[in-house]
Write an enzyme that holds these catalytic residues in place. Sequence first.
Site, PDB file in Angstrom:
ATOM      1  N   LYS A 184      -3.763  10.714   3.103  1.00 34.15           N
ATOM      2  CA  LYS A 184      -2.693  11.524   2.524  1.00 34.15           C
ATOM      3  C   LYS A 184      -2.463  11.129   1.069  1.00 34.15           C
ATOM      4  O   LYS A 184      -2.022  10.023   0.775  1.00 34.15           O
ATOM      5  CB  LYS A 184      -1.378  11.342   3.286  1.00 34.15           C
ATOM      6  CG  LYS A 184      -0.370  12.404   2.846  1.00 34.15           C
ATOM      7  CD  LYS A 184       1.051  12.057   3.167  1.00 34.15           C
ATOM      8  CE  LYS A 184       1.689  11.162   2.152  1.00 34.15           C
ATOM      9  NZ  LYS A 184       1.829  11.720   0.804  1.00 34.15           N
ATOM     10  N   GLU A 258      -0.882  -2.625  -0.248  1.00 34.56           N
ATOM     11  CA  GLU A 258      -0.975  -2.916  -1.690  1.00 34.56           C
ATOM     12  C   GLU A 258       0.302  -2.379  -2.308  1.00 34.56           C
ATOM     13  O   GLU A 258       0.477  -1.168  -2.408  1.00 34.56           O
ATOM     14  CB  GLU A 258      -2.178  -2.205  -2.308  1.00 34.56           C
ATOM     15  CG  GLU A 258      -3.514  -2.579  -1.712  1.00 34.56           C
ATOM     16  CD  GLU A 258      -4.089  -3.845  -2.303  1.00 34.56           C
ATOM     17  OE1 GLU A 258      -3.474  -4.429  -3.212  1.00 34.56           O
ATOM     18  OE2 GLU A 258      -5.155  -4.256  -1.830  1.00 34.56           O
ATOM     19  N   CYS A 292       0.617  -0.820 -10.887  1.00 30.01           N
ATOM     20  CA  CYS A 292       1.244  -1.843 -10.049  1.00 30.01           C
ATOM     21  C   CYS A 292       1.041  -3.239 -10.640  1.00 30.01           C
ATOM     22  O   CYS A 292       1.898  -4.099 -10.524  1.00 30.01           O
ATOM     23  CB  CYS A 292       0.677  -1.774  -8.648  1.00 30.01           C
ATOM     24  SG  CYS A 292      -1.108  -1.676  -8.641  1.00 30.01           S
ATOM     25  N   GLU A 389      10.649  -3.791 -10.630  1.00 28.17           N
ATOM     26  CA  GLU A 389       9.524  -3.026 -11.155  1.00 28.17           C
ATOM     27  C   GLU A 389      10.050  -1.724 -11.767  1.00 28.17           C
ATOM     28  O   GLU A 389      10.700  -0.941 -11.086  1.00 28.17           O
ATOM     29  CB  GLU A 389       8.566  -2.716  -9.999  1.00 28.17           C
ATOM     30  CG  GLU A 389       7.287  -2.084 -10.451  1.00 28.17           C
ATOM     31  CD  GLU A 389       6.359  -1.779  -9.290  1.00 28.17           C
ATOM     32  OE1 GLU A 389       6.840  -1.285  -8.256  1.00 28.17           O
ATOM     33  OE2 GLU A 389       5.156  -2.027  -9.416  1.00 28.17           O
TER      34      GLU A 389
HETATM   35  P1  NAD Z   1       5.938   5.421  -2.560  1.00 24.04           P
HETATM   36  O1  NAD Z   1       5.918   4.238  -1.671  1.00 24.04           O
HETATM   37  O2  NAD Z   1       7.195   6.189  -2.672  1.00 24.04           O
HETATM   38  O3  NAD Z   1       4.828   6.463  -2.101  1.00 24.04           O
HETATM   39  C1  NAD Z   1       3.493   6.081  -1.869  1.00 24.04           C
HETATM   40  C2  NAD Z   1       2.919   7.026  -0.841  1.00 24.04           C
HETATM   41  O4  NAD Z   1       3.582   6.840   0.399  1.00 24.04           O
HETATM   42  C3  NAD Z   1       3.053   8.505  -1.170  1.00 24.04           C
HETATM   43  O5  NAD Z   1       1.888   9.166  -0.741  1.00 24.04           O
HETATM   44  C4  NAD Z   1       4.247   8.921  -0.333  1.00 24.04           C
HETATM   45  O6  NAD Z   1       4.243  10.302   0.009  1.00 24.04           O
HETATM   46  C5  NAD Z   1       4.075   8.078   0.897  1.00 24.04           C
HETATM   47  N1  NAD Z   1       5.283   7.785   1.656  1.00 24.04           N
HETATM   48  C6  NAD Z   1       6.571   7.788   1.223  1.00 24.04           C
HETATM   49  N2  NAD Z   1       7.399   7.436   2.230  1.00 24.04           N
HETATM   50  C7  NAD Z   1       6.611   7.186   3.313  1.00 24.04           C
HETATM   51  C8  NAD Z   1       6.868   6.752   4.652  1.00 24.04           C
HETATM   52  N3  NAD Z   1       8.107   6.492   5.074  1.00 24.04           N
HETATM   53  N4  NAD Z   1       5.820   6.578   5.485  1.00 24.04           N
HETATM   54  C9  NAD Z   1       4.554   6.806   5.070  1.00 24.04           C
HETATM   55  N5  NAD Z   1       4.258   7.225   3.835  1.00 24.04           N
HETATM   56  C10 NAD Z   1       5.263   7.405   2.948  1.00 24.04           C
HETATM   57  O7  NAD Z   1       5.434   4.884  -3.932  1.00 24.04           O
HETATM   58  P2  NAD Z   1       5.139   5.717  -5.250  1.00 24.04           P
HETATM   59  O8  NAD Z   1       6.415   5.870  -5.978  1.00 24.04           O
HETATM   60  O9  NAD Z   1       4.363   6.935  -4.948  1.00 24.04           O
HETATM   61  O10 NAD Z   1       4.115   4.716  -5.989  1.00 24.04           O
HETATM   62  C11 NAD Z   1       4.538   3.744  -6.830  1.00 24.04           C
HETATM   63  C12 NAD Z   1       4.486   2.393  -6.174  1.00 24.04           C
HETATM   64  O11 NAD Z   1       3.176   2.093  -5.728  1.00 24.04           O
HETATM   65  C13 NAD Z   1       4.841   1.290  -7.117  1.00 24.04           C
HETATM   66  O12 NAD Z   1       5.764   0.418  -6.528  1.00 24.04           O
HETATM   67  C14 NAD Z   1       3.538   0.574  -7.383  1.00 24.04           C
HETATM   68  O13 NAD Z   1       3.635  -0.733  -7.747  1.00 24.04           O
HETATM   69  C15 NAD Z   1       2.799   0.781  -6.120  1.00 24.04           C
HETATM   70  N6  NAD Z   1       1.356   0.699  -6.322  1.00 24.04           N
HETATM   71  C16 NAD Z   1       0.697  -0.415  -5.861  1.00 24.04           C
HETATM   72  C17 NAD Z   1      -0.667  -0.545  -6.064  1.00 24.04           C
HETATM   73  C18 NAD Z   1      -1.394  -1.748  -5.560  1.00 24.04           C
HETATM   74  O14 NAD Z   1      -2.598  -1.718  -5.462  1.00 24.04           O
HETATM   75  N7  NAD Z   1      -0.722  -2.816  -5.219  1.00 24.04           N
HETATM   76  C19 NAD Z   1      -1.374   0.453  -6.719  1.00 24.04           C
HETATM   77  C20 NAD Z   1      -0.687   1.560  -7.182  1.00 24.04           C
HETATM   78  C21 NAD Z   1       0.691   1.670  -6.956  1.00 24.04           C
END
Ligand code: NAD
Length: 478
Positions: A184, A258, A292, A389
Amino acid sequence: MPKFEYAPAPESRSIASIAESYGLFIDGKFTDTVDGRMFKTISPASEEVLAEVTEAGPADVDRAVTAARRAYEQTWAPMPPAQRSKYLFRIARIIQERARELAVLESLDNGKPIRESRDTDIPLVAAHFFYYAGWADKLEYAGYGTSPKPLGVAGQVIPWNFPMLMLAWKIAPALACGNTVVLKPAETTPLTALAFAEICQQADLPPGVVNIVTGAGDTGRALVEHPGIDKVAFTGSTEVGKQIAKACARAHKKNTLELGGKAANIVFEDAPVDQAVEGIVNGIFFNQGHVCCAGSRLLVQESVYEQVIDALKHRMEKLRIGDPLDKNTDIGAINSAAQLAKIRELSKVGEEEGAARWSPPCELPAHGFWFPPTIFTGVSQAHRIAREEIFGPVLSVLTFRTPEEAIQKANNTPYGLSAGVWTEKGSLILWMAARLRAGVVWANTFNRFDPASPFGGYKESGYGREGGRHGLEAYLDV
Ligand code: NAD
């Protein structure tokens, strides 16, 4: 000194063809939703609607998991590994052939500068598939036993900051190990994942091996909690990661997370200042700071503080903000209105807490979501902008006197994804690297990625590694 002006150099938008509407990619075909609905994906640089996309419902997710299960049992797991490898090589080559188109699509949907999607994201996507294609028929030499077995069906949920690169990090190792996947993408950046679905068709990948279900958090939750999923791989916020860890613990599902970061980029007094400034800029302004592992906390040794900050400000005055498709652009659009609101709010908090805010004078486009490159000086460790963050082009600057103090400050965070060290002394680099609680430590560089190199976090940055030989472990029954 006046800023050097460049004539606009826009990449051709017409190279990427975008359909008006997209279904879900299930069992090798695009299909209409049975219990979901449609939503729009927009360009964050102009707020123009790019396409209509499906928000998959639970029945759609169930269809995708069923297709993945069938493909796992009947086609992909029994297939000789060298055959699987050929498919992955084929996918990698098609990505290279379609690289220009994919870069345009990524920049349109995400808002990132074409210079980055063209030179970083898409080449790394292809490299990742090439790398894991090489592993597919050599798994018995990876150090996980003489006959390592796949886990089954992987449910994968990814964020919007590197849409296609995160897809590659998830899908390439999963397939190389013999698993099938339901992925997804994030709700604001589905287009390159849908283009990847077309690439799977183009590569004649057997139906059901890769399934793409678009949607938001509810779709993600339905996927993660589906009983037919054997392994969950998630990249996203720490908050959602914790919910997913709980759901997986309840259902005894394997999972890798991650999550977020608040990396320290540490500059010692003997570092070459101009080089370090490039690294600081790359560390926090690359991809608008939506990274991230961004170097969002700059730790500067007190003796060179003024010199470094002056040089940094001078360099920031030269950054060009604007149209992501312009090849001269350094900083593109913030990915969404919601993310922009979060960056604005935390920046306001920074001012209220007493830190000094500075941005170079720059004109922001009238439409879309924009935030100027910003630094905060006079930041203390207790400030929220030093702890949380921000996930935007905002740098918090702190100082230190000794290496011990640098370590203490760098590790004073709930996160632990990455860190940077700038010094001419090799022994100091090694001393620091041994003490920094971070999954990746860059020395005299920042934000460098390679498919052969493992990536992942300590503490609230998550667990499990992606990339390299270590990345195989997440998809093998070991
Ligand atoms: P998010 O957690 O809101 O969303 C990430 C994904 O999860 C999206 O596809 C979203 O639709 C889905 N999602 C949201 N709620 C969910 C739930 N309850 N169950 C399952 N899936 C769900 O994060 P974001 O705002 O999209 O991304 C930014 C974050 O991602 C930042 O905190 C960043 O640091 C992190 N990030 C980490 C890495 C890494 O490798 N460590 C890489 C990129 C981004």
